[in-house]
Enzyme design. Sequence first.
Site: not given
Length: 285
Positions: A188, A193, A208, A211
């Site tokens: 990903d 991120h 961040i 998820g």
Amino acid sequence: MPIDAAQALAAEPRTGEITWDHKDVQLYHLGIGAGRPATDPDELRYTLESRLHVLPSFATVAGNGSPGVISGLSMPGIDVDLARVLHGGQSIEVHRPIPVRGTATATGRIAAVHDKGTAAVLVMRTEVADAEGPLWTSDARIFVRGEGGWGGDRGPSGRLDPPAGEPDRTVERAVREDQALLYRLSGDWNPLHADPDFAKRAGFDRPILHGLCTYGMTLKAVVDTLLDGDVTRVRGYRARFAGVVFPGETLRVRMWREEGRVRVEAGAVDRDDAPVLADTVVEHS
């Protein structure tokens, strides 16, 4: 309109071959925080090839996540700004244990497009099967901010009543400062991120955690705490991403036993248990 729901739903599924081996599994497990302490026998089943078991959430990155969320954003009828995209939820149905090494066919399509008013929600469904039959089915719920309001079907809410009583178990899991940088090596590559400038453009003061990294960390906590460390007992797992985790924070996972399933809530300890995962259920044997 950047999203043409009819065109997206009518598009031909995308099919491709995916492969993985023990190195992919080990990297994923390390990316969700396995291996601490490094010599713990319970952790070695996630990190040592001679003892390796596959956590079912590995399905979200097997074959580098193909077709995956990013692939879903390039389907016909969809043209959106990646900075407006959030992964809203994820579910996995496990048809049989995931092997340590495998070659399989992944078929991905847009299964639904919902109009939430201020956002559109795309449901990207991926079905994976090998020579012996189906392995897993996964649904990724993709929120695209600012793309709703065309009068389409709102779709199901997916909200559950709060679990009853005090949790049966509560555990805390530290998130490393470099957790997102390690996790993204499983496929990903969303700059949200890793790139501070991109994160600010998306409305965050710093990158961040993925998820799906939180998703994997939470499932591992449930398996290790309530399912005797047996990954093969997991039959299904679904969660709604209710908030974000920042690298360096601590995740608190609360678990309630129910018949044939575990209800789960996860929050960020550092921000007064700000909700991170909600409406979360692990179905098991």
